[in-house]
Design a protein around this motif. Sequence first.
Motif, short mmCIF file in Angstrom:
data_model
loop_
_atom_site.label_atom_id
_atom_site.label_comp_id
_atom_site.label_asym_id
_atom_site.label_seq_id
_atom_site.Cartn_x
_atom_site.Cartn_y
_atom_site.Cartn_z
N GLU A 1 43.80 44.28 32.68
CA GLU A 1 44.11 44.67 34.05
C GLU A 1 42.85 44.81 34.89
O GLU A 1 42.82 44.45 36.07
N GLU A 2 41.79 45.34 34.28
CA GLU A 2 40.52 45.46 35.00
C GLU A 2 39.91 44.08 35.25
O GLU A 2 39.27 43.86 36.27
N VAL A 3 40.11 43.14 34.29
CA VAL A 3 39.63 41.78 34.50
C VAL A 3 40.27 41.19 35.75
O VAL A 3 39.61 40.56 36.59
N LYS A 4 41.58 41.38 35.91
CA LYS A 4 42.26 40.89 37.10
C LYS A 4 41.67 41.51 38.37
O LYS A 4 41.62 40.87 39.43
N GLN A 5 41.22 42.73 38.25
CA GLN A 5 40.66 43.44 39.40
C GLN A 5 39.30 42.87 39.81
O GLN A 5 39.01 42.72 41.00
N VAL A 6 38.44 42.56 38.83
CA VAL A 6 37.07 42.18 39.15
C VAL A 6 36.85 40.67 39.23
O VAL A 6 35.91 40.21 39.90
N LEU A 7 37.70 39.89 38.57
CA LEU A 7 37.45 38.45 38.47
C LEU A 7 37.73 37.76 39.80
O LEU A 7 38.84 37.80 40.32
N HIS A 8 36.71 37.09 40.32
CA HIS A 8 36.83 36.40 41.61
C HIS A 8 37.25 34.94 41.44
O HIS A 8 38.08 34.44 42.21
N ALA A 9 36.67 34.27 40.46
CA ALA A 9 36.94 32.84 40.33
C ALA A 9 36.43 32.32 39.00
O ALA A 9 35.59 32.95 38.34
N GLU A 10 36.95 31.16 38.60
CA GLU A 10 36.31 30.35 37.57
C GLU A 10 35.36 29.39 38.27
O GLU A 10 35.59 29.01 39.43
N LEU A 11 34.31 28.99 37.58
CA LEU A 11 33.26 28.21 38.21
C LEU A 11 33.78 26.95 38.88
O LEU A 11 33.34 26.58 39.98
N TRP A 12 34.75 26.29 38.26
CA TRP A 12 35.27 25.04 38.82
C TRP A 12 35.90 25.26 40.19
O TRP A 12 35.89 24.35 41.04
N GLU A 13 36.42 26.45 40.44
CA GLU A 13 37.04 26.73 41.73
C GLU A 13 36.01 26.80 42.85
O GLU A 13 36.30 26.44 44.00
N LEU A 14 34.79 27.25 42.53
CA LEU A 14 33.72 27.24 43.53
C LEU A 14 33.28 25.81 43.81
O LEU A 14 33.06 25.43 44.97
N ILE A 15 33.15 25.03 42.76
CA ILE A 15 32.70 23.64 42.91
C ILE A 15 33.72 22.82 43.70
O ILE A 15 33.36 21.99 44.55
N SER A 16 34.99 23.05 43.44
CA SER A 16 36.05 22.30 44.13
C SER A 16 36.26 22.77 45.56
O SER A 16 36.91 22.08 46.36
N GLY A 17 35.75 23.94 45.90
CA GLY A 17 35.92 24.48 47.24
C GLY A 17 37.19 25.27 47.44
O GLY A 17 37.47 25.73 48.55
N SER A 18 37.96 25.47 46.36
CA SER A 18 39.20 26.24 46.50
C SER A 18 38.93 27.74 46.65
O SER A 18 39.78 28.48 47.14
N LYS A 19 37.73 28.17 46.21
CA LYS A 19 37.29 29.54 46.46
C LYS A 19 35.83 29.51 46.87
O LYS A 19 35.11 28.55 46.57
N VAL A 20 35.40 30.55 47.56
CA VAL A 20 34.02 30.60 48.04
C VAL A 20 33.22 31.56 47.18
O VAL A 20 33.77 32.48 46.57
N GLY A 21 31.90 31.36 47.15
CA GLY A 21 31.01 32.24 46.40
C GLY A 21 30.56 33.39 47.27
O GLY A 21 31.36 34.14 47.81
#
Length: 342
Positions: free
Chosen positions: A263-283
Amino acid sequence: MKLVTIQDLAQIVKKHGFENFMSDLVSYLKNDFVRWNEFDKSPRYAAHVPGGVLELMPTADKQYFTYKYVNGHPGNPLEGKQTIVATGQMSEVKYGFPILLSEMTALTGFRTAATTMIATEYMARKDSSTLALIGTGAQSEFQALAHRMVRPIKTIRYFDIDPLAMDKFERNLGDKGFNLVRCTSAEEACNGADIITVCTACKKHAVVIENSWVKPGVHINGLGGDCPGKTELDKAILFRGKVIVEYTEQSMVEGDIQQITPEEVKQVLHAELWELISGSKVGREEDSEVTIYDSVGFAIEDFSALRLTHDLAHKYGIGHDIDMIPPINDPKNLISVLDLHK
């Protein structure tokens, strides 16, 4: 099948250029990570043995299957042996035949640094000029040289519990244009750092980086937490800002996020690296943010490294063409390779 030894890889890197090799590897990694959903993915197989761990890291897309064999034995340097050694294989999916067998000890140094470059590119402040390196072992020079390719790194503050490892680091990077600041503790090394990269080998729940040392705006690359029971960061740091990982399922077992609940992982986890590279999430979005790359290493990174090595080995004609597949005309007549009639 192409065999690439460590001597062959050294020739390839010399021919191609260190920075060109690293830059091309970053490109291969990005090209593969944006195809994340095309890959067969699973957490790596690990055999936990006395003194360390033995691992296999497989993955495949529609064209190639690759795997890396790698160990992790923190006590090895006490006997003059390397903590980590690795080999890798790439096979064509169409026929299942192997086409490359390669050294992957140095190649792992490259791919870990290249992947960290990508995380730093998306998450560190653009004006980051001071790098703290905690642990000056086999990975440290790769990290120092890689970081300078994506951020204007001028000063490196560094610490290792082994003074000889720091001596080695100084010899290797003394003529590379860095302002090298040797520190007497991890806390001292972190003082004033824009980026903290920590890569230690001790297999235990260690607190190498204290929460109080991490100031607003810092980016952390946590590279040494890479198996169950092995962590480096004060877990309070994980709640300070954005956490990214390579593959959540594996990182929850092996990364620094193994310290906290699902549950804490869900709270702190922002993205997997591929999501930043693909542009689906920002850093990084604000200079004051604390960002954390909780890296454990993932098989797609080795896939990219083997793919690049295969391409360059053929480009430069480096490596050895060897028979690992029986050279027979009749595919059902395997025993003929033994030439029993003579």
